[in-house]
Design a protein around this motif. Structure first.
Motif, PDB file in Angstrom:
ATOM      1  N   PRO A  99      -3.460  18.225  -9.222  1.00 25.77           N
ATOM      2  CA  PRO A  99      -3.098  17.076  -8.372  1.00 25.77           C
ATOM      3  C   PRO A  99      -2.431  15.983  -9.200  1.00 25.77           C
ATOM      4  N   VAL A 100      -1.386  15.420  -8.630  1.00 24.93           N
ATOM      5  CA  VAL A 100      -0.636  14.367  -9.316  1.00 24.93           C
ATOM      6  C   VAL A 100      -1.381  13.049  -9.185  1.00 24.93           C
ATOM      7  N   GLN A 101      -1.485  12.336 -10.301  1.00 25.36           N
ATOM      8  CA  GLN A 101      -2.121  11.028 -10.278  1.00 25.36           C
ATOM      9  C   GLN A 101      -1.106   9.975  -9.849  1.00 25.36           C
ATOM     10  N   PRO A 102      -1.473   9.057  -8.956  1.00 23.85           N
ATOM     11  CA  PRO A 102      -0.542   8.012  -8.540  1.00 23.85           C
ATOM     12  C   PRO A 102      -0.152   7.141  -9.719  1.00 23.85           C
ATOM     13  N   VAL A 103       1.130   6.794  -9.802  1.00 25.06           N
ATOM     14  CA  VAL A 103       1.612   5.987 -10.919  1.00 25.06           C
ATOM     15  C   VAL A 103       0.916   4.637 -10.961  1.00 25.06           C
ATOM     16  N   ALA A 104       0.673   4.043  -9.816  1.00 23.24           N
ATOM     17  CA  ALA A 104       0.118   2.699  -9.788  1.00 23.24           C
ATOM     18  C   ALA A 104      -1.315   2.650 -10.286  1.00 23.24           C
ATOM     19  N   HIS A 105      -1.976   3.796 -10.401  1.00 25.90           N
ATOM     20  CA  HIS A 105      -3.384   3.807 -10.794  1.00 25.90           C
ATOM     21  C   HIS A 105      -3.598   4.463 -12.148  1.00 25.90           C
ATOM     22  N   ALA A 229       6.890   9.628   2.129  1.00 24.74           N
ATOM     23  CA  ALA A 229       5.916   8.778   1.446  1.00 24.74           C
ATOM     24  C   ALA A 229       6.348   7.323   1.526  1.00 24.74           C
ATOM     25  N   GLY A 230       5.410   6.455   1.873  1.00 24.33           N
ATOM     26  CA  GLY A 230       5.721   5.038   1.935  1.00 24.33           C
ATOM     27  C   GLY A 230       5.753   4.387   0.569  1.00 24.33           C
ATOM     28  N   SER A 303      -2.556   6.986  -1.981  1.00 21.72           N
ATOM     29  CA  SER A 303      -1.690   7.579  -2.998  1.00 21.72           C
ATOM     30  C   SER A 303      -2.332   8.837  -3.565  1.00 21.72           C
ATOM     31  N   GLY A 304      -1.499   9.795  -3.950  1.00 18.32           N
ATOM     32  CA  GLY A 304      -2.009  11.023  -4.548  1.00 18.32           C
ATOM     33  C   GLY A 304      -1.290  12.250  -4.041  1.00 18.32           C
ATOM     34  N   SER A 305      -1.865  13.412  -4.306  1.00 14.64           N
ATOM     35  CA  SER A 305      -1.321  14.696  -3.863  1.00 14.64           C
ATOM     36  C   SER A 305      -1.926  15.046  -2.510  1.00 14.64           C
ATOM     37  N   VAL A 331       3.656  14.179  -2.380  1.00 15.48           N
ATOM     38  CA  VAL A 331       3.126  13.261  -3.382  1.00 15.48           C
ATOM     39  C   VAL A 331       3.450  11.845  -2.926  1.00 15.48           C
ATOM     40  N   VAL A 332       2.422  11.018  -2.809  1.00 10.56           N
ATOM     41  CA  VAL A 332       2.582   9.620  -2.391  1.00 10.56           C
ATOM     42  C   VAL A 332       2.322   8.737  -3.612  1.00 10.56           C
TER      43      VAL A 332
END
Length: 333
Positions: A99-105, A229-230, A303-305, A331-332
């Motif tokens: 799973p992709v980690q959200p960039v903002a976190h 994705a928003g 956010s996430g996968s 991916v969000v």
């Protein structure tokens, strides 16, 4: 004898009426749609197998990753499954495994022993996470490459040699021809018709859905599904940060009916955060109001996968359509 004749006449009349009813019913019945085979849709077996697993994973998001990976691996190992279906199962397994980690976190990686921990990743104001590169807050772009190296001290000048007699002056060179003007910079690539420069990228589902006998003439309809994705401006009113918009379009169908008799649902699970849910897609007056039928939903997935499945029915002005399930990954940021 007269009683026997009356009974025979009554029986004959009843049989004749029944035959008329049966004949009338057959004459006006809609032809049954032809079944969809795996030859027409080689990826369909994987979709039919994994869509219920996604719904099950949404009910138990804590075990969603392991559940999806186990189901996808088991299907991919099936020797009788079509190659397209195996490829789809492998794609689901790969998406769930990492799973992709959200960039903002995101935070920096763990520091080596004896070194200070790295600071968490902070997004400057006005920057949409995951959409553009940026400097950390407080960094002057003029110093983005770091401070200039200090100049080394100059060495003492060597003693000048004795001056030699000056040579005769050379004749002046002929004037150079006019230099050609520099080539103009290439013009930016034109934006495709119908798309704005800030058109958000869409993430298509892995396989189209199929509506059996959904067209006005009784034919099958292919339906495309995608996620946005928003933050984005489409589909209206547009998903905000941490939201996912789903768009489902039944190609070739007429306009949607005002009242949807049975729902078209999306079930999703965020493999990064463990959040999950289900929402109902509905006709969007701002998208294809005259057809083809287009259904949308905007969901707070975070956010996430995101692994999703869309399934259910669509009511057009002509037909009540059952659509095969479809699955997608997004991916969000």
């Amino acid at each position: 004898m007269s009683r026997t004749r009356n009974l025979l006449a009554t029986t004959t009349l009843a049989l004749g009426s029944s035959a008329m009813l049966v004949t009338a019913g057959v004459a006006h019945a809609d032809p049954a749609p032809l079944p969809i085979s795996s030859e027409q849709a080689p990826g369909l077996p994987a979709i039919q197998n994994l869509s219920p697993i996604i719904q099950q994973a949404a009910a138990d998001p804590g075990g969603a990753v392991s559940l999806l990976m186990a189901a996808a691996q088991a299907f991919a190992a099936n020797k009788d499954a079509p190659d397209d279906a195996k490829n789809m199962a492998n794609a689901v397994n790969q998406f769930a495994a990492d799973p992709v980690q959200p960039v903002a976190h995101l935070t920096g990686p763990a520091a080596a022993p004896g070194l200070p921990e790295q600071a968490p990743h902070i997004v400057p104001a006005g920057v949409v996470p995951g959409t553009e590169s940026h400097l950390p807050p407080g960094i002057d772009p003029a110093n983005a490459a770091g401070p200039a190296p200090e100049a080394e001290p100059l060495a003492a000048p060597a003693p000048a040699p004795e001056a030699a007699p000056a040579p005769e002056a050379a004749p002046a060179p002929a004037p150079a021809p006019d230099a050609p003007a520099p080539a103009a910079a290439p013009a930016p690539a034109p934006v495709p018709a119908g798309f704005a420069p800030d058109t958000p990228p869409t993430q298509d589902f892995m396989y189209p859905s199929i509506g059996n006998g959904c067209l006005a003439d009784g034919g099958n309809s292919l339906a495309t599904a995608l996620a946005v994705a928003g933050p984005a401006k489409i589909p209206t009113p547009g998903p905000g940060p941490g939201q996912t918009a789903y768009v489902f379009t039944a190609v070739g169908t007429s306009a949607p009916a005002e009242v949807q008799k049975l729902p078209l649902n999306v079930t999703w699970v965020n493999l990064t955060t463990g959040k999950s849910g289900t929402a109902t897609l509905k006709p969007n007056p701002g998208i294809n109001p005259a057809g083809p039928t287009t259904m949308t939903a905007i969901v707070d997935t975070g956010s996430g996968s995101i692994m999703s499945t869309i399934f259910g029915q669509v009511t057009t002005v002509d037909k009540q359509c059952q659509f095969m399930p479809t699955i997608g990954s997004a991916v969000v940021p």
